[in-house]
Design an enzyme around this catalytic site. Structure first.
Site, PDB file in Angstrom:
ATOM      1  CG  HIS A 450     -15.488   2.217   0.394  1.00 55.73           C
ATOM      2  ND1 HIS A 450     -14.807   3.197   1.033  1.00 55.73           N
ATOM      3  CD2 HIS A 450     -16.168   1.625   1.300  1.00 55.73           C
ATOM      4  CE1 HIS A 450     -14.955   2.997   2.222  1.00 55.73           C
ATOM      5  NE2 HIS A 450     -15.880   1.962   2.647  1.00 55.73           N
ATOM      6  NE  ARG A 451     -13.929   2.645  -8.135  1.00 53.90           N
ATOM      7  CZ  ARG A 451     -14.343   2.368  -9.339  1.00 53.90           C
ATOM      8  NH1 ARG A 451     -13.078   1.829  -9.978  1.00 53.90           N
ATOM      9  NH2 ARG A 451     -15.239   2.902  -9.979  1.00 53.90           N
TER      10      ARG A 451
END
Length: 479
Positions: A450-451
């Protein structure tokens, strides 16, 4: 102990240290020795078989001479840079031999070996082969190299010996075929003790097989390093677990591939804030397309996984955020995006789960991807895949459908940013144009970091692949 060979020659011991096997690997497990103390070895002769976290490889020696010492027992873990084997070399006492002359002697020795059917000891002058094994090279380069005189040293007036034609000794092991040598290692047969039935005493496959039948059980040899203990993972009878009170059936050390997988999974779960999205796709059209191709040309029809791999590569070119890696910098982190795709795919082997990578997969068609999938899978299952084959991926495709499961939230292959899982294709009820039909349905699951992107990007990529599965003709026309 070094001893004098003649008035002109002397012996010197050189220790060969475990080389860097590539891709940041820091250690390897010693599977078995291919030589014993006192054996004569040639330059580039395999002396040990080691297993890294990536593959099983044979390590050749860059030195020629007599084996003086073996550092480590089979099953031991050896750090990169630690001593592996010590060779007693015969060195010239009267003149300095240039690398080009040493290589000339070595080449002639190998030609003589091919003619005589024997593997002679390497020439005394040869100090390196020039060959490379996964990131390290033995000395030697282009022919015609020169030896630089040390600063302050007087030039030598002794004549340099002309490269002499090397004739294998009468007691040399007479075997040419690498297959025969490997069979001998597999059967734990010492070639030096076999009388060959071929021309001029050449050792044939039948000789090794016959010796293997009559020899001691495999794994037990007269040499100290070949003696094995109780089977690994088996405990003494009657041992009980203090916590449960149950008898312990076995203990299996976590090492080799299993250790590498465990460490990678722990690191992935610890460092990557992952999220998972999934979708069911109607693969009926894709299955029909492949069946049609197979009827026309059964010999070169790509597999369903190859088609999906092609859709994945196209999707990564449309959503490049998933073809990235997070790297630590001096003042934080940065997202590294790649120009091209190295597509990894999970392959189950007897040694555990490995992930070969198809280099520059974005340049290959579905047929090209199918060919690479088959080639790398075969190498991995045979234990012949190199560390280079098993590293360098930028995105992983995991076909867990072969295990008969529909879906799974896979763990990202660190340090990549995403992994796509493909479940089994099964008949399921599906609504088509308002009518209930039986269709071929597959579940696609994307786990992503998700980064590097948000859910919109991940969902867009997954929908692209699913649409390609459902309508392959339109997508393939543009690829």
């Amino acid at each position: 102990m070094a001893t004098a060979v003649s008035a002109q020659n002397s012996t010197a011991q050189r220790t060969f240290r475990l080389p860097d096997l590539g891709e940041g690997l820091t250690e390897a497990e010693l599977v078995r020795w291919l030589v014993a103390a006192g054996d004569t070895v040639a330059v580039d002769q395999p002396v040990a078989e080691v297993e890294t976290a990536k593959a099983v490889v044979e390590v050749p020696t860059p030195y020629a001479g007599t084996v003086a010492e073996l550092h480590g027992e089979p099953g031991a873990t050896i750090d990169v840079g630690a001593p592996l084997i010590t060779i007693a070399e015969v060195t010239s006492g009267g003149a300095e031999v240039t690398p080009s002359e040493a290589r000339a002697v070595a080449r002639e020795a190998y030609r003589e070996e091919e003619r005589a059917g024997a593997r002679p000891p390497a020439p005394a002058e040869a100090s390196g082969s020039g060959n490379v094994l996964i990131g390290y090279g033995t000395p030697g380069g282009a022919a015609g190299g020169r030896t630089r005189r040390r600063k302050g040293a007087a030039p030598s007036s002794a004549p340099v010996a002309e490269p002499a034609r090397t004739t294998p000794p009468a007691d040399a092991v007479r075997v040419v075929s690498p297959l025969v040598r490997r069979l001998a290692r597999d059967l734990n047969v010492q070639l030096a003790r076999i009388s060959g039935s071929g021309p001029d005493g050449l050792i044939m496959r039948r000789d090794v097989e016959s010796a293997g039948v009559t020899s001691a059980p495999q794994g037990v040899t007269s040499a100290p390093q070949g003696v094995t203990s109780a089977p690994q993972g088996v405990t003494s009878a009657g041992e009980a677990d203090a916590r449960t009170g149950l008898a312990i059936a076995s203990r299996t050390p976590v090492k080799g591939v299993r250790k590498a997988v465990a460490q990678a999974m722990v690191r992935s779960r610890t460092e990557i804030p992952e999220a998972t999205v999934w979708v069911d796709a109607d693969a009926t059209a894709l299955v029909d397309l492949r069946h049609g191709l197979k009827r026309r040309d059964p010999g070169s029809t790509p597999s369903l996984l190859a088609f999906i791999a092609r859709f994945v590569v196209a999707g990564l070119q449309k959503f490049p955020e998933l073809n990235t890696r997070i790297e630590e910098t001096g003042d934080g982190q940065e997202i590294v995006q790649f120009d091209g795709v190295n597509l990894g795919f999970a392959a189950q082997t007897d040694r555990g789960l490995v992930v070969p990578a198809i280099r520059n997969a974005n340049t290959l068609s579905a047929r090209g991807l199918d060919s690479e999938l088959r080639r790398l899978t075969a190498l991995a299952r045979e234990g012949k895949a190199s560390p280079a084959d098993l590293t360098g991926g930028t995105f992983t495709l995991n076909n867990y459908g072969v295990f008969g499961v529909d879906g799974s939230a896979a763990i990202i292959n660190h340090p990549e940013a995403a992994i796509l899982g493909v479940g089994r294709i099964i008949d399921r009820p599906w609504v088509v144009d308002g009518q209930l039909q039986v269709r071929k349905v597959v579940q696609l699951t994307l786990t992503f970091d998700h980064r590097v992107c948000d859910g919109g990007t991940a969902g867009g990529f997954l929908r692209f692949v699913a649409d390609a599965v459902e309508q392959p003709g339109g997508i393939l026309a543009d690829l």
